[in-house]
Design a protein around this motif. Structure first.
Motif, short mmCIF file in Angstrom:
data_model
loop_
_atom_site.label_atom_id
_atom_site.label_comp_id
_atom_site.label_asym_id
_atom_site.label_seq_id
_atom_site.Cartn_x
_atom_site.Cartn_y
_atom_site.Cartn_z
N SER A 1 -10.09 -1.07 -3.85
CA SER A 1 -9.96 -2.01 -2.74
C SER A 1 -10.37 -3.42 -3.16
CB SER A 1 -10.83 -1.55 -1.56
OG SER A 1 -11.00 -2.60 -0.63
N ILE B 1 -5.30 -0.53 -2.89
CA ILE B 1 -5.15 -0.37 -1.44
C ILE B 1 -5.74 -1.58 -0.74
CG2 ILE B 1 -5.83 0.98 0.58
CD1 ILE B 1 -3.76 2.39 -1.07
N ASP C 1 0.82 -1.22 0.00
CA ASP C 1 0.00 0.00 0.00
C ASP C 1 0.85 1.26 0.00
OD1 ASP C 1 -2.21 -1.60 0.09
OD2 ASP C 1 -2.84 -1.05 2.12
N ILE D 1 -4.47 11.71 -5.22
CA ILE D 1 -4.76 10.42 -5.85
C ILE D 1 -6.25 10.38 -6.22
CG2 ILE D 1 -4.89 7.93 -5.43
CD1 ILE D 1 -2.39 8.27 -3.66
N ASN E 1 2.54 1.92 -3.27
CA ASN E 1 1.57 2.36 -4.26
C ASN E 1 1.23 3.84 -4.09
OD1 ASN E 1 1.39 -0.21 -5.36
ND2 ASN E 1 -0.47 -0.75 -4.26
N ILE E 2 1.01 4.23 -2.84
CA ILE E 2 0.65 5.63 -2.57
C ILE E 2 1.78 6.57 -2.94
CG2 ILE E 2 0.11 7.29 -0.73
CD1 ILE E 2 -1.33 4.90 0.71
N GLN F 1 -8.33 9.04 -0.86
CA GLN F 1 -9.16 9.19 -2.05
C GLN F 1 -9.73 10.59 -2.14
OE1 GLN F 1 -11.38 5.91 -4.24
NE2 GLN F 1 -12.77 6.51 -2.62
N TYR G 1 -7.03 3.15 4.85
CA TYR G 1 -6.33 4.10 3.99
C TYR G 1 -7.22 4.73 2.93
CZ TYR G 1 -1.61 2.72 5.59
OH TYR G 1 -0.48 2.49 6.32
N ILE G 2 -8.31 4.05 2.57
CA ILE G 2 -9.07 4.45 1.38
C ILE G 2 -9.63 5.86 1.53
CG2 ILE G 2 -11.12 3.97 -0.01
CD1 ILE G 2 -10.51 1.02 0.35
N ALA H 1 -8.82 5.15 -5.27
CA ALA H 1 -8.26 4.07 -4.47
C ALA H 1 -9.14 2.85 -4.67
CB ALA H 1 -8.20 4.46 -3.00
N VAL I 1 -4.67 3.77 -7.40
CA VAL I 1 -3.82 2.88 -6.61
C VAL I 1 -4.63 1.74 -6.03
CG1 VAL I 1 -2.21 4.73 -6.00
CG2 VAL I 1 -4.11 4.21 -4.48
#
Length: 458
Positions: free
Chosen positions: A349, A330, A308, A344, A311-312, A340, A335-336, A347, A328
């Motif tokens: 999931s 996640i 994660d 970014i 990616n971020i 989001q 984190y989403i 996100a 990304v």
């Protein structure tokens, strides 16, 4: 319903939390007691520590009396064996397994049926995420696109921006702007607060709008909320796992695709399997590599590794260097909402996609599709109507006559291949596919009861 969930990872935990509040009898099995103890303290469910495929553990969990077994451990093999044991020893009626390995999925038609490996429904997170990403590429500017009724009806989440013809106007003006296209706005998220849309509601720039329409009209409706973006043509993918390869294969015929993989051996293997994708061995955090591959011309930067944080960070770097959009993968749900909607753009999931697919098989009644909408609080269901006016609470009745809980909206109906955007005078008929938007999942059990014919009740 008596449900046994195998695996208390993120998917198993989230699924248990979704179902325990809906008056289900949940038993959760995992070999790590700390996870189980935390969940037992927090929720009204039963936990058992042990091997998920053990006959002894499954017997202790009550597999002989269970309505459903959901195997979502981190091991495909454990999930497969658990379903086999539940079928052979306990005759558990419905068995669902999460399968990630592409080799199993390629042979699914030969492997997974009652005469060989008795799994009723297979959930593949990688396939679900690949499909989600390709839908977002197909509809530039969308934050989420979900199809229902064999792809004829869609629910779309998008943002309103200055320049959209409807921005600054009431929702009632939508019909004047598009007299030959029908749609229904079912939710507006404004500055973190959900607004129930009415005809007098003014669309403001920055609103996150959820609407339902016939799939062929998605872009026309979006064009009322923002200036339509040009089609995405140049794609850069970071990470050559199953999702990265799946997305590259899906897009390489219509887009210019570049894939960056850190491992040299894997990069060479991917280059052999991808006919038109350019594969590079390198690190996505290497600015010089991104500049060499003209990151400033990339329409969508997709960071799809299993890390994660990587990616971020790579997505933030790509946006700073000029990439137009960044999406990304996640794994951690926490984190989403954190990332989001900022730098970014999307996100994605795997957990949320998997939960949606699982719920479609678990909800009571004849439910063809379930989708968890952005931020996880809302849900959309495709319900197939059965019964007649004497046995059903909905058949033969106008939508205006139905006693729907607050925040529940019937958005559209598919009838004999024709899409009807739901209005108050539409009469529900047997075999209709009804798309229901539920703003708060606490109302799900009420919706299930409302749409079930009396013959379904025991």
């Amino acid at each position: 319903m008596k449900i046994i969930i195998l695996g208390a990872g993120q998917v198993g935990t989230t699924l248990a939390e979704n179902l325990v509040s809906e008056d289900n009898d949940i038993t959760l099995i995992d070999n790590k007691y700390d996870r189980l103890a935390f969940l037992q303290d927090k929720h009204d469910l039963r936990v058992i520590k042990g091997n998920a495929s053990s006959p002894k553990i499954l017997r202790e969990a009550g597999a002989a009396n269970a309505d459903l077994l959901v195997a979502v451990t981190s091991s495909d093999e454990t999930n497969i064996v658990s379903c086999q044991v539940a079928y052979t020893l306990f005759n558990t009626p419905t068995k669902i397994a999460r399968i990630r390995n592409a080799e199993y999925l390629r042979e699914r038609d030969k492997l997974f049926h009652p005469d060989v490996i008795p799994i009723d429904h297979i959930i593949s997170p990688e396939k679900l995420v690949t499909d989600e990403i390709t839908r977002l590429i197909d509809y530039p500017g969308a934050l989420q696109v979900s199809h229902f009724a064999n792809g004829k009806i869609s629910i779309v989440v998008t943002k309103a921006y200055y320049g959209g013809p409807l921005v600054g106007y009431a929702l009632s003006a939508l019909k004047d702007h598009m007299p030959h296209i029908d749609c229904r706005v079912v939710s507006i998220l404004r500055q973190g607060k959900v607004i129930r849309p009415q005809g007098s509601t003014i669309i403001e720039a920055g609103d996150e709008v959820t609407f339902i329409c016939e799939t062929i009209n998605i872009k026309a409706v979006m064009s009322e909320l923002q200036r339509l973006e040009k089609p995405y043509k140049k794609i850069m993918i970071i990470g050559g796992g199953n999702i990265g390869i799946g997305v590259a294969k899906a897009l390489e015929d219509q887009c210019t695709v570049k894939l960056i993989e850190r491992n040299a051996e894997r990069a060479a293997m991917f280059a052999e399997h991808l006919a038109k994708t350019l594969v590079f061995c390198g690190d996505a955090s290497d600015e010089s590599l991104l500049f060499e591959e003209h990151i400033e011309n990339i329409d969508v930067f997709l960071s799809l590794t299993s890390d994660d944080e990587a990616n971020i960070m790579s997505a933030l770097l790509a946006k700073r260097l000029g990439a137009k959009k960044a999406m990304v993968l996640i794994q951690r749900m926490a984190y989403i909402n954190l990332i989001q909607g900022g730098t970014i753009d999307n996100a994605i999931s795997p957990q949320q996609a998997t939960i949606s697919a699982l719920l479609g098989h678990i909800r009571k009644g004849d439910i063809a599709t379930v989708v968890s909408l952005r931020h996880g609080g809302a849900e959309a269901l495709e319900i197939i109507i059965h019964g007649e006016s004497s046995t059903s609470n909905v058949v033969g009745r106008k939508i205006a006559e139905l006693k729907l809980p607050m925040g529940v909206i019937i958005g559209a109906v598919l009838r004999d291949g024709e899409v009807l955007i739901a209005r108050k005078n539409v009469i529900i008929q047997e075999y209709d596919h009804v798309i229901v938007y539920v703003s708060d999942k606490k109302h799900i059990s009420e919706i299930e009861k409302l749409f079930q014919p009396s013959a379904f009740f025991i």
